[in-house]
Each structure stands twice: as C-alpha cells, then as structure tokens.
Design an enzyme around this catalytic site. Structure first.
Site, PDB file in Angstrom:
ATOM      1  CD  GLU A 159     -28.419 -14.654 -19.139  1.00  0.00           C
ATOM      2  OE1 GLU A 159     -27.598 -15.589 -19.060  1.00  0.00           O
ATOM      3  OE2 GLU A 159     -28.108 -13.484 -19.453  1.00  0.00           O
ATOM      4  CE  LYS A 174     -25.761 -10.665 -18.972  1.00  0.00           C
ATOM      5  NZ  LYS A 174     -25.929 -11.887 -19.794  1.00  0.00           N
ATOM      6  CB  CYS A 210     -25.478 -14.504 -16.905  1.00  0.00           C
ATOM      7  SG  CYS A 210     -24.325 -15.778 -17.511  1.00  0.00           S
TER       8      CYS A 210
HETATM    9  N1  LIG Z   1     -25.142 -15.177 -20.375  1.00  0.00           N
HETATM   10  C1  LIG Z   1     -23.951 -14.668 -20.129  1.00  0.00           C
HETATM   11  O1  LIG Z   1     -23.815 -13.535 -19.722  1.00  0.00           O
HETATM   12  N2  LIG Z   1     -22.910 -15.491 -20.330  1.00  0.00           N
HETATM   13  C2  LIG Z   1     -21.566 -15.040 -20.314  1.00  0.00           C
HETATM   14  C3  LIG Z   1     -20.617 -16.126 -20.060  1.00  0.00           C
HETATM   15  C4  LIG Z   1     -20.256 -16.235 -18.633  1.00  0.00           C
HETATM   16  O2  LIG Z   1     -20.276 -15.257 -17.911  1.00  0.00           O
HETATM   17  O3  LIG Z   1     -19.917 -17.333 -18.209  1.00  0.00           O
END
Ligand SMILES: NC(=O)NCCC(=O)O
Length: 447
Positions: A177, A252, A289
């Site tokens: 990401e 996203k 993510c």
């Molecule tokens: N980049 C992101 O969405 N991180 C959020 C934390 C997670 O989902 O572990």
C-alpha cells in the site's frame, strides 16, 4: 550448519514426513535446513518442481499442507549457492531461470521465498497455473530527506526486486500500500500530499515499463491525486496489464479511524465499488489494507468472480498483528479464492511528534510495520510469512482451478442464503430499524 536433503510426502502439521537423504529424526536437525522437495514420487513434474528451501525447522512444521507440498526458497546467504550447485545442475532451463536469476539479483538484505499451491487434475480443464509475486519493503531514505530523493530512492530500491520477480517468471505482481512514499498519514500534516500522483503518474509509468519488459501484470497501490476532480486524493490501486496498459483502478473502500491511522484526514472512502479485473493471467481484485476487516468487502470481490484478491497493507504490530494471519486466510476460505497479503516493513520516524487523541504521549513514529506477507488459498492452506524485518519477495505458483474445485466441494455459494442477508441489510439501513431481539419475558421479573 546447513544440510541439504530431500523430503517427500510432507503432510499437514508435519505429522507425516517421509524422507530421503538419510535423515531419520527431524528433531535432530540443526535449526536451519536447506532442502529440496519433489512431488510425491512424480518425476513427471520434475521440471516445474525442483525446489530449494532455506527454512527454519519450526516453520517447516507449520508451513506444509496437502496442497502445499513443494516449498522452495532462494536465499542468498553467502556460500549457499555453492552448496546448491549440484542441485542447480540437475535442473531444466526453466528451473534454472527461477533459481539462478533470482540469486544473482537479490542482495543480502532481501528475503525471497517461493511456494506452490496445487489443485486436483481435472478431465475437462487444463491446469491454470499462475505465478504470483508479493513485494514488501521498508522505505529507502529518512522521512526528512527531500521528497524527490525519497521517491527516487524507493523506486531504485524496489526495481531490483521487481526485476527478480520478472526474471523468475512472475505473471502477476503486487506492491505494498502507498509503496512510493512513507506511510505519513499518522502525522495529519498536509505536506505529505505532495507524494500524491495521478493514475498515470510517475510510479505508474515506471511500472508500465517493467510490466512490458516482463510481460507481467502489476498492481500499483498509490496515493492518488484525482486531477479531473478538484485534485482530491484517494488511496488507489492501479492495475497495469502485461502489455503495460492501464486496465483500471480500485479505490480503497474502508478508511481506518483507529490508533494513529489518521488516513481520513487525507482521502475519502473509495467510489469504485468492487471491480474484478480480467487479466491475461486470471481475474484479480484488490482489497486495500483496512478493507480486510470487512467481510462484505471480501464477499463482493468474490461475487464479482475474483480468483486472486490482493491485500496491500500498511499496518503495525501493536495494533493488528494478532489479526493478520487470520483475516485473509478466512477470506480465502469463505470466498473460494486466493489471497495475497502484503505489509510494509520497518519503523518510519517523522520529523514532528504527533498524537492521535488516544491519551498516549506524543511520539514520532507509527510503530513497527511487521511485514509478514504471505498467501492464503481457498482450501485453507497458506504459506509461511516473509520476515517481520526484512524486505522480501514472495512468489507462489497457484493453480486457479482450485477455486472452482473448492466451490464444488463446499458449495458455499449455494448455501449462502444471500436473500436473507439482503433483506436484513435493507431493513438495517432504514432509519426506523430496530434490532431483532427477543427479550426473555422473565428477564425483568423479580424471582
Ligand atoms: N493502512 C491501513 O488501512 N491501516 C489500518 C490498520 C489496519 O487495518 O491494520
């Protein structure tokens, strides 16, 4: 000490391990073991499956399953190449291409592992074997360096890893990401927006050349600047086809509001739905993510026909590490597709301390991004993970026929009762919704 032996018939949990090579008690092995494995007595598959692994004994026990019986690893520990030379000599050009070129290009700091997921042989369909790659990496320069230098350095750092993937015959490759920048969204400082790029910007152009060179589909997760819509930003994956063309994008869907993940300061929830991209090598999708915590997100990609879903991530140990091995594996099982999970590595320190309103003292880093990229398969098998600390390239061959075979076996799509949930959700979305709770009439009565 390194030992090289050949193991066959590796079974789930390491309970059954027939061995060749004169080693009768695995517990007596040194901690590190390099081995070559062959499919069960099957010389027919020799060309594609001579594999070499540099692996710890404990990981060996946990990593194997009936659909994951060849494990190979090209480590670049000094001297290993010489030890492996007799094996390399036995390989066909195809195998040599994988092992040889990977060894040449990878530096000491890069871990590389490769695996193979099998499907049953079918009478009416040929196997659909795709070689898929995941790259995890730390940033290349301190976050205080000039932005242009940071970006250039990340590209320079990742390029040899992509070259290694390309030379290893990877068909579909996914990066982590927002790979072209530090994950600065903890800071809430707007100056990091300068890293944002249009869909066909610098990093896409950089990867388009590599996609063409290696005939490889590349998933390019970036911070996107939407130049046609008021320069707003999204967290986006650009899907680059194996001819270097842009097939499409996905933005996203779920933006975190947890811990230091202050991403909602920068971009909104995506507006691209749940696209599945039909590529030369199969139908792929990207669940970026935090979307991995949302089972309906996974489901929607599955309903649109995804065979491989990538989960490019940036997440830290303190927050999510206990969930990491479970969520994508569960998604692969529930939706009968493969999942490639990627997380960045390292600790990124920012110039100005910040807080996130959680009562914790101010701090200047996000915590440790714990890497641990891996693959999960629809039959519940999964690979071990890459390192928590080192850059890495994970490669797996996967026979996409396994997706339909598991659908036929378990019939989750038939038993899902979607109509129940569609009705439930449409009720839930009404303003006057009240939860379906039946109260025990005795609950509020005195005894
Ligand atoms: N980049 C992101 O969405 N991180 C959020 C934390 C997670 O989902 O572990």
């Amino acid at each position: 000490m390194i030992l090289i032996c050949r193991l066959e018939g590796i079974r789930r949990g390491g309970k059954k391990m027939e061995k060749r090579g004169g080693l009768s008690d695995l517990s007596k092995l040194p901690f590190h073991l390099a081995y070559a494995s062959l499919p069960n007595n099957n010389t027919r598959d020799w060309n594609s499956t001579l594999q070499v692994q540099w692996i710890s004994y404990s990981r060996l026990l946990f990593s194997t399953s009936s659909h994951l019986c060849q494990i190979y690893h090209m480590d670049v520990v000094a001297g290993l190449r010489d030890l492996l030379r007799p094996l390399i000599l036995k390989m066909t050009p195809h195998d040599c291409r994988i092992l040889g070129s990977t060894q040449e290009m990878i530096s000491d700091n890069l871990e590389s592992q490769a695996f193979c997921f099998h499907a049953d042989k079918e009478l009416l369909r040929q196997p659909r074997i795709v070689r898929v790659g995941l790259i995890q990496n730390s940033i290349a320069l301190p976050t205080t360096a000039h932005f242009a230098d940071q970006k250039k350095a990340i590209m320079q750092k990742v390029k040899p890893i992509i070259d290694a993937a390309g030379a290893s015959g990877v068909n579909v490759l996914c990066l982590q990401e927002a790979w072209m920048m530090p994950f600065a969204f903890c800071t809430r400082e707007k100056r990091w927006c300068e890293f944002a790029e249009p869909i066909d910007g610098e990093s896409t152009q950089f990867l388009q050349d590599l996609a063409r060179k290696y005939n490889m589909v590349i998933v390019n997760p970036i911070l996107e600047r939407d130049v046609n819509h008021g320069e707003i930003m999204w967290n986006t994956a650009v899907i680059i086809g194996n001819h270097g063309n842009i097939i499409g994008i996905h933005r996203k869907n779920h933006i975190p509001r947890v811990g230091d993940f202050n991403e909602s300061t920068y971009y909104m929830e995506g507006n691209t739905g749940h696209p599945v991209f039909e590529t030369a090598y199969g139908k792929i999708a990207v669940n970026i993510c935090y979307g991995r915590h949302h089972s309906l997100n996974w489901l929607a990609f599955g309903l649109n026909g995804a065979e491989i879903v990538f989960n490019p991530s940036a997440t830290v140990g303190e927050l999510s590490e206990p969930m990491w091995p479970i969520e994508s594996r569960n998604a692969a099982i529930a939706n009968s597709y493969f999942v490639g999970s990627i997380n960045r590595v390292g600790t990124e320190v920012f110039p100005n301390p910040f807080t996130s309103g959680d009562g914790k003292p101010q701090h200047s880093d996000f915590g440790h991004f714990y890497g641990s990229s891996h693959f999960s398969a629809p039959d519940a098998s999964c690979t071990p993970s890459l390192s928590r600390y080192r850059d890495g390239l994970m490669i797996s061959d996967m026979d996409l026929n396994l997706c339909r075979q598991i659908k036929d076996k378990w019939g989750f799509r038939m038993t899902a009762r979607y109509e129940l949930y569609a009705a439930m959700l449409s009720e839930y979305l009404k303003r006057d919704f009240s939860p379906q709770v039946i109260v025990d009439p005795m609950l509020h009565k005195r005894p």
